[in-house]
Design a protein around this motif. Structure first.
Motif, mmCIF file in Angstrom:
data_model
loop_
_atom_site.group_PDB
_atom_site.id
_atom_site.type_symbol
_atom_site.label_atom_id
_atom_site.label_comp_id
_atom_site.label_asym_id
_atom_site.label_seq_id
_atom_site.Cartn_x
_atom_site.Cartn_y
_atom_site.Cartn_z
ATOM 1 N N UNK A 100 -25.762 -26.585 -56.945
ATOM 2 C CA UNK A 100 -25.292 -27.333 -55.788
ATOM 3 C C UNK A 100 -25.518 -26.507 -54.534
ATOM 4 N N UNK A 101 -25.943 -27.183 -53.468
ATOM 5 C CA UNK A 101 -26.083 -26.568 -52.150
ATOM 6 C C UNK A 101 -25.138 -27.335 -51.228
ATOM 7 N N UNK A 102 -24.208 -26.610 -50.611
ATOM 8 C CA UNK A 102 -23.196 -27.227 -49.759
ATOM 9 C C UNK A 102 -23.357 -26.713 -48.340
ATOM 10 N N UNK A 103 -23.639 -27.614 -47.415
ATOM 11 C CA UNK A 103 -23.645 -27.225 -46.003
ATOM 12 C C UNK A 103 -22.214 -27.371 -45.496
ATOM 13 N N UNK A 144 -21.145 -23.217 -71.137
ATOM 14 C CA UNK A 144 -20.643 -21.865 -70.889
ATOM 15 C C UNK A 144 -21.275 -21.231 -69.654
ATOM 16 N N UNK A 145 -22.433 -21.724 -69.246
ATOM 17 C CA UNK A 145 -23.131 -21.163 -68.100
ATOM 18 C C UNK A 145 -22.368 -21.497 -66.817
ATOM 19 N N UNK A 146 -22.181 -20.480 -66.007
ATOM 20 C CA UNK A 146 -21.518 -20.704 -64.728
ATOM 21 C C UNK A 146 -22.454 -21.479 -63.812
ATOM 22 N N UNK A 147 -21.913 -22.454 -63.116
ATOM 23 C CA UNK A 147 -22.699 -23.211 -62.142
ATOM 24 C C UNK A 147 -22.878 -22.347 -60.891
ATOM 25 N N UNK A 148 -24.049 -22.448 -60.303
ATOM 26 C CA UNK A 148 -24.409 -21.653 -59.132
ATOM 27 C C UNK A 148 -24.304 -22.522 -57.884
ATOM 28 N N UNK A 149 -23.423 -22.097 -56.955
ATOM 29 C CA UNK A 149 -23.176 -22.854 -55.732
ATOM 30 C C UNK A 149 -23.603 -22.009 -54.532
ATOM 31 N N UNK A 150 -24.393 -22.608 -53.649
ATOM 32 C CA UNK A 150 -24.832 -21.943 -52.419
ATOM 33 C C UNK A 150 -24.201 -22.657 -51.237
ATOM 34 N N UNK A 175 -17.663 -19.587 -41.983
ATOM 35 C CA UNK A 175 -17.327 -20.635 -42.950
ATOM 36 C C UNK A 175 -18.004 -20.448 -44.298
ATOM 37 N N UNK A 176 -19.292 -20.181 -44.304
ATOM 38 C CA UNK A 176 -19.989 -20.004 -45.584
ATOM 39 C C UNK A 176 -19.547 -18.725 -46.280
ATOM 40 N N UNK A 177 -19.254 -17.684 -45.511
ATOM 41 C CA UNK A 177 -18.770 -16.431 -46.086
ATOM 42 C C UNK A 177 -17.385 -16.626 -46.711
ATOM 43 N N UNK A 178 -16.510 -17.341 -46.001
ATOM 44 C CA UNK A 178 -15.176 -17.591 -46.540
ATOM 45 C C UNK A 178 -15.254 -18.475 -47.786
ATOM 46 N N UNK A 179 -16.125 -19.489 -47.761
ATOM 47 C CA UNK A 179 -16.276 -20.358 -48.929
ATOM 48 C C UNK A 179 -16.779 -19.567 -50.139
ATOM 49 N N UNK A 180 -17.747 -18.692 -49.916
ATOM 50 C CA UNK A 180 -18.256 -17.847 -51.008
ATOM 51 C C UNK A 180 -17.127 -16.996 -51.586
ATOM 52 N N UNK A 191 -22.797 -9.522 -46.642
ATOM 53 C CA UNK A 191 -23.813 -9.417 -45.587
ATOM 54 C C UNK A 191 -24.297 -10.818 -45.238
ATOM 55 N N UNK A 192 -24.621 -11.012 -43.998
ATOM 56 C CA UNK A 192 -25.182 -12.272 -43.546
ATOM 57 C C UNK A 192 -26.629 -12.346 -44.023
ATOM 58 N N UNK A 193 -26.975 -13.444 -44.714
ATOM 59 C CA UNK A 193 -28.307 -13.576 -45.307
ATOM 60 C C UNK A 193 -28.959 -14.878 -44.876
ATOM 61 N N UNK A 194 -30.266 -14.852 -44.808
ATOM 62 C CA UNK A 194 -31.013 -16.070 -44.567
ATOM 63 C C UNK A 194 -31.336 -16.750 -45.891
ATOM 64 N N UNK A 195 -31.677 -18.007 -45.828
ATOM 65 C CA UNK A 195 -32.030 -18.746 -47.044
ATOM 66 C C UNK A 195 -33.202 -18.113 -47.770
#
Length: 150
Positions: A92-95, A16-22, A31-36, A78-82
């Motif tokens: 999962x971490x997706x570049x 039931x836990x949602x998976x967390x994707x970065x 690209x990362x903003x659109x993917x989010x 907002x644009x964020x740093x790691x």
């Protein structure tokens, strides 16, 4: 219960836990903003989506405009740093760009690291229409990939 085994209740909680994707890109601007935004809109019932950059600069207006065209509002992203995620864990971490794949520092916690590169629409040249066409194309490529993958 034997060590290392989970009870049926624990299995249910995990399912039931949602998976967390970065999603990680160099500037965390397109690209990362659109993917989010796309993962939240398309699969938000199963996933929590986040994005960050190795060198964050700000969300690109072209990303905001082309996402709004399909009903996804990322104006308040907002644009964020790691480092803004501290020790948060991700499944999962997706570049999503080659530079981030090469320079992405270690993200804490156990997770699957994956690369899915997309062309940088912010690097498009030409008229405003040409640039927006590049953003639309990349947005659609990311959407199609998310629908196939998640």
């Amino acid at each position: 219960m034997a060590e290392g085994m989970t009870s049926p209740g624990e299995d249910l909680v995990e399912k039931e836990r949602k998976k967390r994707i970065l999603f990680v890109c160099t500037h965390n601007s397109s690209r990362s903003q659109m993917a989010e935004g796309l993962l939240r809109a398309l699969r938000g019932d199963r996933y929590e989506a986040f994005s960050a950059g190795t060198e964050p600069t700000g969300v690109h207006p072209g990303a905001i405009e082309t996402m709004a065209e399909i009903g996804i509002d990322i104006r308040n992203h907002a644009s964020k740093g790691l480092s803004s995620f501290g020790d948060e864990a991700f499944d999962e971490v997706v570049t999503v760009c080659g530079h981030a794949q090469e320079t992405c520092p270690i993200v804490p916690g156990p997770h699957r690291k994956h690369h899915q590169g997309f062309e940088d629409p912010a690097a498009a040249t030409g008229t405003e229409a040409d640039v927006l066409a590049a953003f639309r194309r990349v947005r659609n490529e990311i959407r199609d990939w998310i629908l196939r993958t998640y």
